[in-house]
Motif scaffolding. Structure first.
Motif, PDB file in Angstrom:
ATOM      1  N   ASP A   1       0.636  -0.823   0.453  1.00  0.00           N
ATOM      2  CA  ASP A   1       0.166   0.035   0.007  1.00  0.00           C
ATOM      3  C   ASP A   1       0.807   1.158  -0.078  1.00  0.00           C
TER       4      ASP A   1
ATOM      5  N   LEU B   1      -3.878   3.822  -1.991  1.00  0.00           N
ATOM      6  CA  LEU B   1      -4.747   2.792  -2.818  1.00  0.00           C
ATOM      7  C   LEU B   1      -5.957   2.673  -1.594  1.00  0.00           C
ATOM      8  N   ASN B   2      -7.340   2.367  -2.528  1.00  0.00           N
ATOM      9  CA  ASN B   2      -8.535   2.380  -2.775  1.00  0.00           C
ATOM     10  C   ASN B   2      -8.968   2.925  -1.348  1.00  0.00           C
ATOM     11  N   SER B   3      -8.094   4.493  -1.729  1.00  0.00           N
ATOM     12  CA  SER B   3      -8.940   5.901  -0.597  1.00  0.00           C
ATOM     13  C   SER B   3      -8.752   6.707  -1.019  1.00  0.00           C
ATOM     14  N   PRO B   4      -8.961   6.969  -1.971  1.00  0.00           N
ATOM     15  CA  PRO B   4      -9.770   8.538  -3.283  1.00  0.00           C
ATOM     16  C   PRO B   4      -9.727   9.721  -1.831  1.00  0.00           C
TER      17      PRO B   4
ATOM     18  N   LEU C   1      -5.319   6.647  -6.143  1.00  0.00           N
ATOM     19  CA  LEU C   1      -4.070   6.319  -7.254  1.00  0.00           C
ATOM     20  C   LEU C   1      -3.707   4.806  -7.534  1.00  0.00           C
ATOM     21  N   ALA C   2      -3.983   5.317  -8.791  1.00  0.00           N
ATOM     22  CA  ALA C   2      -3.954   3.798  -9.345  1.00  0.00           C
ATOM     23  C   ALA C   2      -2.393   2.710  -9.577  1.00  0.00           C
TER      24      ALA C   2
END
Lengths: 276, 259
Positions: free
Chosen positions: A180, A200-203, A213-214
């Motif tokens: 992460d 990641l997974n938390s814009p 975050l791609a």
């Protein structure tokens, strides 16, 4: 008034709904088969607007994309059917509400219509997601080099970053990798700076934009390349709040529907066991 | 600790072996042994699944759904038997569990190193609920086969038979909806869009969801004794297998311990 009532009844009929749902099922399964033949045509739907995609990839490859066009048409018809059906049934239910004393019975009676209502909200969410808004991909940011928030003059910069290394002992393949990452982004608009953290997974969210975050670098603490960068997907879309609201309402409706089915099923089963 | 990777598939094969022995016991009518072996098989599948999840934690193993489905069909077989004491239900849902497990032993999905976006609660919720839903649909399909055979023999359907099918499907539909929307939220948080146009699996899942939406509308308008619901449940089971189970499995491969 009679004509309007008749139109609502026909367009919102259960028979029409059954045909539409059956047809959508067939089209989706057909699409799944076409997708396996050539999925390259559909991947641009991730970053192009729906109308833009239809005008380019859709109309240029009708042999592979016809099912998608039919699907969109059927979904529009299903949206109209669901709307008309919900209005029609709710009018009938509300007229009976005075005779029902139990609040639980009233809620259970409304459960399928809560699902129908949320389905309309979800469809509107998906439609605005694909038809409108700003979707930009591969916005690469490196510490010390600023970028611009798409469609604005807001300056965007990485202020700080943290990587989380896999701490377990079990998986050999994961040892040393960054599972992460978090990037503190500063947004400067007219001299006013705001700092937000994306991972990641938390814009993070800023003035209606969502910043996802791609991808990031370095991917591993042991890797050869130590250059730090963040690959951001930036979106501005009214469809997302509608989608999330639709999900919450649909799940509520689903729970109520399941509860009402369990309750009425128990009574019916008792009656029919006695008969059998 | 890397031995865990070698063990979780072997334990799964042991589960498949126990299911096979349970089927043989059922064929020779040793009911108690059948029940014990089947329960032991389900426990082995669960153990294999827990090892798999533990090995990949906090990321998620790709293509793990068929393994979860095998566990849930096993659990449902035990649950339905305990709730109804009906051996007929046990035989049909147990058979679908055995078929799925053997199928997976010889056609396992490829296991890659998971991508980092699987480190999300929504990903795990999606995997758990959508697998449970698929297990419900497949079990309903198996029970439908039993009802159709009985219907052909007796020319009538008992209300309770179709009622069990409908209740399992309603439970599956609720779980499927939660799983699908959780997948949408995961996709949004990870990539910024609720739909990822990368794989055909989501089209299959959506197709199955619309099929059961159609089923629930048909159920509202016909009598529960009508065979149309039974045939629809069977068709649903087959469609679930083709469009939302097969894509998660791999090519034919004889496991190492058999070679």
């Amino acid at each position: 008034m009679k004509i309007i009532r008749k139109t609502i009844e026909i367009s919102g009929s259960m028979t029409f709904a059954k045909y539409l749902l059956g047809a959508i099922t067939l089209v989706l399964f057909t699409g799944s088969l076409y997708y396996q033949i050539d999925n390259e045509i559909f991947i641009p739907l991730n970053y192009l607007g729906m109308f833009e995609w239809i005008n380019t990839f859709g109309f240029e490859n009708p042999a592979y994309t016809w099912w998608f066009l039919v699907f969109v048409l059927l979904m529009v018809l299903l949206g109209i059917n669901t709307f008309a059906c919900t209005i029609d049934r709710l009018l009938k239910i509300f007229s009976k509400f005075r005779n029902i004393k139990s609040i639980k019975s009233k809620i259970f009676l409304l459960a399928p219509h809560i699902m129908h209502f949320s389905f309309i909200v979800l469809m509107l969410g998906y439609f605005s997601l694909y038809a409108f808004g700003i979707n930009t991909y591969n916005n690469i940011l490196r510490p010390g080099i600023s970028g611009i928030l798409p469609g604005t003059e807001v300056k965007m910069e990485i202020k700080d970053h943290r990587f989380m290394i896999y701490s377990g002992e079990v998986n050999e393949n994961f040892k040393g990798i960054h599972i992460d990452a978090e990037f503190d982004l500063s947004f400067t608009d007219n001299g006013k700076e705001v700092i937000k953290t994306t991972g990641l997974n938390s814009p993070c969210f800023y003035k209606g934009y969502s910043i996802h975050l791609a991808d990031f670098n370095p991917k591993s603490a042991r890797g050869m390349t130590k250059t730090v960068w963040a690959n951001l997907t930036i979106r501005k879309n009214a469809g997302i709040p509608l989608f999330i609201a639709g999900v919450i309402i649909f799940v509520t409706g689903v729970f109520l529907y399941a509860a009402s089915t369990i309750e009425s099923g128990k009574d019916k089963l008792k009656d029919n066991r006695n008969k059998e | 600790m890397s031995f865990i990777k070698d063990y979780f598939f072997t334990v799964f094969i042991v589960g498949g072996g126990l299911y096979t022995l349970s089927a043989i016991s059922a064929a020779v009518r040793f009911k108690k042994i059948r029940n014990i072996l089947f329960s032991a098989g389900t426990a082995a599948i669960l153990f294999s699944l827990l090892l798999r999840i533990y090995y990949y934690h906090p990321l998620m193993c790709l293509f793990q759904e068929p393994y979860i489905i095998s566990f849930f069909t096993g659990i449902m077989t035990v649950f339905l038997f305990l709730a109804s004491r009906n051996s007929g239900l046990f035989v049909y849902t147990g058979t679908i569990t055995l078929i799925l497990t053997l199928f997976l032993i010889f056609m396992p999905g490829d296991i890659y190193v998971s991508f980092r976006q699987t480190n999300s609660l929504f990903a795990h919720v999606y995997s758990f609920f959508s697998s449970f839903a698929r297990a419900c649909y497949l079990c309903a399909g198996a029970i439908a086969v039993r009802c159709i055979i009985k219907y052909r023999e007796a020319d009538t359907l008992r209300f309770s038979d179709n009622s069990i099918i409908a209740n399992i499907i309603i439970a599956g539909y609720c779980l499927h909806s939660i799983g699908m929307f959780s997948g949408g939220l995961w996709s949004y948080a990870g990539w910024g869009t609720p739909v990822q146009w990368q794989s055909h699996i989501f089209l299959g899942m959506a197709g199955v969801w619309f099929f059961y939406s159609w089923f629930l509308h048909v159920k509202l308008s016909v009598n529960n004794r009508k065979p149309v619901l039974t045939y629809a449940a069977l068709a649903g089971g087959i469609l679930t297998f083709i469009f939302s189970y097969l894509p998660d499995t791999g090519k034919f491969n004889i496991p190492g311990i058999f070679q």
